[in-house]
Design a protein around this motif. Structure first.
Motif, PDB file in Angstrom:
ATOM      1  N   SER A   1      -0.339  51.618  86.690  1.00 19.32           N
ATOM      2  CA  SER A   1      -0.625  51.839  88.101  1.00 19.32           C
ATOM      3  C   SER A   1      -1.938  52.576  88.304  1.00 19.32           C
ATOM      4  N   PRO A   2      -2.763  52.120  89.252  1.00 16.20           N
ATOM      5  CA  PRO A   2      -3.964  52.871  89.613  1.00 16.20           C
ATOM      6  C   PRO A   2      -3.634  54.080  90.489  1.00 16.20           C
ATOM      7  N   LEU A   3      -2.387  54.155  90.969  1.00 11.30           N
ATOM      8  CA  LEU A   3      -1.962  55.287  91.782  1.00 11.30           C
ATOM      9  C   LEU A   3      -1.274  56.327  90.905  1.00 11.30           C
ATOM     10  N   PRO A   4      -1.537  57.591  91.099  1.00 11.12           N
ATOM     11  CA  PRO A   4      -0.843  58.622  90.315  1.00 11.12           C
ATOM     12  C   PRO A   4       0.617  58.715  90.733  1.00 11.12           C
ATOM     13  N   GLN A   5       1.425  59.342  89.849  1.00 11.09           N
ATOM     14  CA  GLN A   5       2.811  59.578  90.207  1.00 11.09           C
ATOM     15  C   GLN A   5       2.882  60.498  91.423  1.00 11.09           C
ATOM     16  N   ARG A   6       3.955  60.334  92.172  1.00 10.73           N
ATOM     17  CA  ARG A   6       4.209  61.202  93.318  1.00 10.73           C
ATOM     18  C   ARG A   6       5.621  61.750  93.182  1.00 10.73           C
TER      19      ARG A   6
END
Length: 323
Positions: free
Chosen positions: A7-12
């Protein structure tokens, strides 16, 4: 096209972004239009806000409100989380090294995100609190069962440890508190055929060749209660609980067997008196002989009056051991 699998999005909140693959063709002009149709439970206004805030990404980075639809590609986004009641019990750490994390999971905490339990799960809590974004479970415990739960630290080693559990190369014992029946001859091996139907909350025993086997041993007894060691030789859903109920000594606090009782998710009273007590195996990565023991105490044995009164206690009787 080069397609990133990460994923290009970090964990949330310790959670990975959801990955979607777009269809190979379709009538949509914009990615926004496809997502509105793809995610009917999400209001279109919410999708618009996520796009405006760069909270949805494709393989080349954040998507814009006017990003064109691209067939056969990947899109990542974080779903909005449900409201959850915090589980008011800590997770104990029994062992931690570069390969494994062995935790003492409390009662009422799910292993992984599922349904109404997302942030309040062992995996998400540990990822967040210990800053271990690649942590993954090697196996699972039921939400209502306490005790040893093993996680893999390195992404590349997941397969080795998960395969070890799948192939039953791990010796596991559980401890349970249940009524003591002096006429019941123990130890004994209990076998039956257990089926669990999709969408049905309980499992059941049916006629047919056995597919579940449990060794039941009485360790000690007092005041009408027994402390039992249960050694499962198979891993069917709710196997230990069904086998104890089948012996007419159901595990204390069992709200499924022999009879199903509806219980609120935030009712912390009278937890199931079942603990995953030991794990023993040869480490498939390091070659070491490993043995771990849970430090959690089962309340009904140590404080039966408090347990019967419904005191929301998740007590421990000392440090866990492991090597």
């Amino acid at each position: 096209m080069r397609r990133s699998l990460r994923s290009p999005l970090p964990q949330r909140h310790g959670l990975d972004a959801v990955r979607l693959r777009t269809p190979d063709d379709g009538p949509w002009t914009l990615m926004r239009d496809h997502l509105v149709e793809r995610l009917p439970r999400v209001e279109p206004e919410r999708i618009d806000a996520m796009l405006a805030d760069a909270e949805i990404a494709g393989v080349d980075g954040p998507l814009r409100p006017d990003s064109p639809f691209v067939p056969g590609t990947f899109v990542w986004l974080h779903r909005d989380l449900p409201d959850e009641v915090p589980v008011p019990f800590p997770i104990g750490i029994v062992h931690r090294d570069d390969h494994l994390l062995v935790a003492d999971k409390p009662h009422f905490l799910s292993t992984i995100p599922r349904g109404r339990h997302v942030v309040e799960t062992a995996l998400v809590r540990l990822r967040r609190d210990l800053d271990l974004p690649d942590l993954s479970p090697a196996h699972r415990l039921d939400r209502v069962t306490a005790g040893l739960l093993m996680f893999v630290v390195r992404r590349e080693e997941r397969g080795a440890y998960q395969t070890m559990f799948r192939d039953r190369r791990v010796a596991k014992t559980y401890e349970a508190i249940a009524p003591h029946d002096p006429t019941l001859i123990l130890p004994r091996t209990v076998t039956s055929r257990i089926v669990k139907e999709r969408g049905v909350i309980v499992a059941r025993e049916v006629d047919g060749p056995p597919n579940a086997e449990t060794l039941v041993e009485l360790l000690e007894h007092r005041d009408g209660l027994g402390r039992y060691r249960l050694t499962p030789r198979t891993g069917r859903t709710h196997q230990l609980r069904l086998h104890m109920a089948g012996l007419d000594i159901p595990i204390l606090g069992d709200r499924f067997y022999p009879d199903l009782h509806d219980t609120a998710l935030d009712d912390w009273t009278r937890p199931l008196q079942l603990c995953a007590r030991t794990l023993t195996f040869t480490d498939p990565v390091t070659g070491e002989d490993r043995a771990f023991t849970s430090a959690l105490a089962l309340q009904a044995w140590h404080d039966h009056a408090g347990w019967a009164a419904g005191a929301p206690t998740n007590s421990v009787d000392g440090p866990g051991t492991g090597r």
